[in-house]
Design a protein around this motif. Structure first.
Motif, short mmCIF file in Angstrom:
data_model
loop_
_atom_site.label_atom_id
_atom_site.label_comp_id
_atom_site.label_asym_id
_atom_site.label_seq_id
_atom_site.Cartn_x
_atom_site.Cartn_y
_atom_site.Cartn_z
N CYS A 1 50.35 13.69 31.50
CA CYS A 1 49.17 12.84 31.73
C CYS A 1 49.48 11.58 32.53
CB CYS A 1 48.53 12.45 30.41
SG CYS A 1 49.56 11.39 29.36
N ASN A 2 50.74 11.15 32.54
CA ASN A 2 51.16 9.95 33.26
C ASN A 2 50.38 8.70 32.84
OD1 ASN A 2 53.01 8.83 35.11
ND2 ASN A 2 51.45 8.75 36.72
N SER A 3 49.90 8.68 31.60
CA SER A 3 49.13 7.53 31.15
C SER A 3 49.59 6.99 29.80
CB SER A 3 47.63 7.87 31.08
OG SER A 3 47.40 8.92 30.18
N SER A 4 50.34 7.80 29.04
CA SER A 4 50.84 7.38 27.73
C SER A 4 52.35 7.51 27.68
CB SER A 4 50.23 8.23 26.61
OG SER A 4 48.83 8.08 26.55
N ILE B 1 51.88 17.30 20.71
CA ILE B 1 50.59 17.51 20.05
C ILE B 1 49.43 16.81 20.77
CG2 ILE B 1 49.24 17.07 17.97
CD1 ILE B 1 51.54 17.49 16.28
N HIS B 2 49.54 15.51 21.02
CA HIS B 2 48.37 14.71 21.33
C HIS B 2 47.94 14.73 22.79
CE1 HIS B 2 49.67 12.25 17.58
NE2 HIS B 2 48.86 13.23 17.24
N CYS B 3 48.87 14.96 23.71
CA CYS B 3 48.50 14.96 25.13
C CYS B 3 47.55 16.13 25.41
CB CYS B 3 49.75 15.06 26.00
SG CYS B 3 49.40 14.78 27.76
N MET C 1 45.41 21.53 24.36
CA MET C 1 44.73 22.74 24.81
C MET C 1 45.42 23.98 24.28
SD MET C 1 43.88 21.74 28.78
CE MET C 1 43.65 23.47 29.21
N ILE C 2 46.77 23.98 24.23
CA ILE C 2 47.49 25.14 23.74
C ILE C 2 47.24 25.34 22.25
CG2 ILE C 2 49.77 26.20 23.46
CD1 ILE C 2 48.81 25.96 26.37
N TRP D 1 41.00 22.47 13.74
CA TRP D 1 41.64 21.48 12.89
C TRP D 1 41.37 20.08 13.43
CZ3 TRP D 1 47.76 21.67 13.47
CH2 TRP D 1 48.10 21.44 14.80
N THR D 2 41.50 19.13 12.54
CA THR D 2 41.51 17.73 12.95
C THR D 2 42.93 17.41 13.36
OG1 THR D 2 39.76 17.17 11.40
CG2 THR D 2 41.10 15.37 12.23
N GLN D 3 43.10 16.93 14.58
CA GLN D 3 44.44 16.76 15.13
C GLN D 3 45.30 15.89 14.22
OE1 GLN D 3 45.26 14.59 18.98
NE2 GLN D 3 45.38 16.71 19.68
#
Length: 315
Positions: free
Chosen positions: A53-56, A65-67, A72-73, A85-87
């Motif tokens: 993402c080049n942002s975090s 997990i979060h990116c 998406m996977i 699920w709730t991430q």
């Protein structure tokens, strides 16, 4: 105590041991993400961002997990089974929540293995983008998740009846009912970090898995072009062989498929194996184990007759 909590449930022998170790280190935030490299002074802050993402900042939890790409996977896998699920806040929390809502004993093993396969596939994609400037689409990563599952489950004690092609076409066949109790397994490693072949050249990455003291072994391979696009794949059980001999079998199978395919046989070809012995035997004009004479002679003839065929050892 924290280490002990994470260890519980990891060492099931469903995936190669180094993948279990990777999962364990990831949950301890000990893998070499850019946040860790920044912390120990190897990189500067401007180089610490996530390659996806080049942002975090690239922490283990963000990367795995979060990116948006890993998210998406995970969502794709859960949607296949009509789940959501709730991430989770962390990879450790995700691991402890990772339980199938349905399915028999075999599917429970598939579900457990999928956690490791998904984070390993994300990590390999991260490295491919950083070190080889090669990226795969989300659909290709989904196929790789299924392919790795098929490679590794061949070393289980379950007589799974479907091929990798069939699983990729219809993943629901992973929810297979008939199974036998697992035993401790010894597994070989899957192909390592992929690097692109030259333009107009196709590259096989082949590998083998086996279960010592039992009658289970398997070979698999992935063929890609210089853009990283999938051209062909195979995965099949073979007679029980020691691992170097099984690697020769994988090279033999890749060449046999290539010779019989009009899409492949007019290209230059590279075959990558992580067995130095297998590669050495295939590149010699004679020698090698006597019980592999037929396959080795076939490989040697193909090597001499093909306009451009290279068999290379890479780890």
């Amino acid at each position: 105590m924290v280490h002990q909590d994470i260890i519980k449930g990891i060492w099931k022998g469903l995936v190669p041991h180094r993948v279990e170790i990777f999962a364990w280190l990831s949950m301890l935030a000990k893998i070499n993400t850019r946040s860790r490299l920044l912390q120990i002074g190897i990189i500067t802050p401007e180089n610490s961002f996530c390659v996806f993402c080049n942002s975090s900042i690239e922490t283990p939890d963000h990367l795995l997990i979060h990116c948006h790409l890993p998210s998406m996977i995970w969502t794709w896998w859960l949607n296949m089974w009509n789940l959501s699920w709730t991430q989770p806040a962390s990879l450790k929390e995700a691991f402890h929540q990772w339980r199938p809502a349905k399915g028999g004993p075999f599917f429970k093993k598939i579900w457990a293995a999928a956690f490791f396969v998904i984070i390993w596939t994300i990590w390999k994609e991260r490295n491919a983008r950083i070190f080889s400037n090669i990226s795969s689409s989300s659909r290709e990563l989904q196929d790789l998740v299924l392919l790795r599952l098929c490679w590794w489950l061949k070393a289980w004690e379950d007589d799974f009846p479907y091929s990798a092609d069939e699983v990729i076409r219809n993943p629901s066949c992973l929810n297979w009912e008939k199974s036998v109790a697992p035993r401790n397994s010894s597994q070989h490693l899957v192909p390592h970090l992929w690097s692109p072949p030259p333009i107009e050249t196709l590259q096989w990455n082949v590998d083998a898995s086996y279960k010592s003291h039992h009658d289970h072994a398997a070979v698999g391979g992935v063929l890609r072009n210089s853009m990283g696009n999938f051209v062909c794949l195979f995965s099949s059980p073979i007679p029980l062989l020691e691992i170097n001999s099984a690697e020769v079998f994988a090279i033999f199978r890749a060449i046999k498929i290539s010779i019989n395919s009009d899409r492949i046989n007019n290209h230059s070809l590279i075959i990558i194996s992580d067995s130095s012995n297998a590669v050495q035997w295939c590149n010699q004009d004679s020698g090698g184990p006597w019980n592999l004479s037929f396959m080795l002679n076939f490989i040697r003839n193909a090597r001499k007759q093909w306009l451009s065929l290279s068999i290379i050892h890479k780890v």
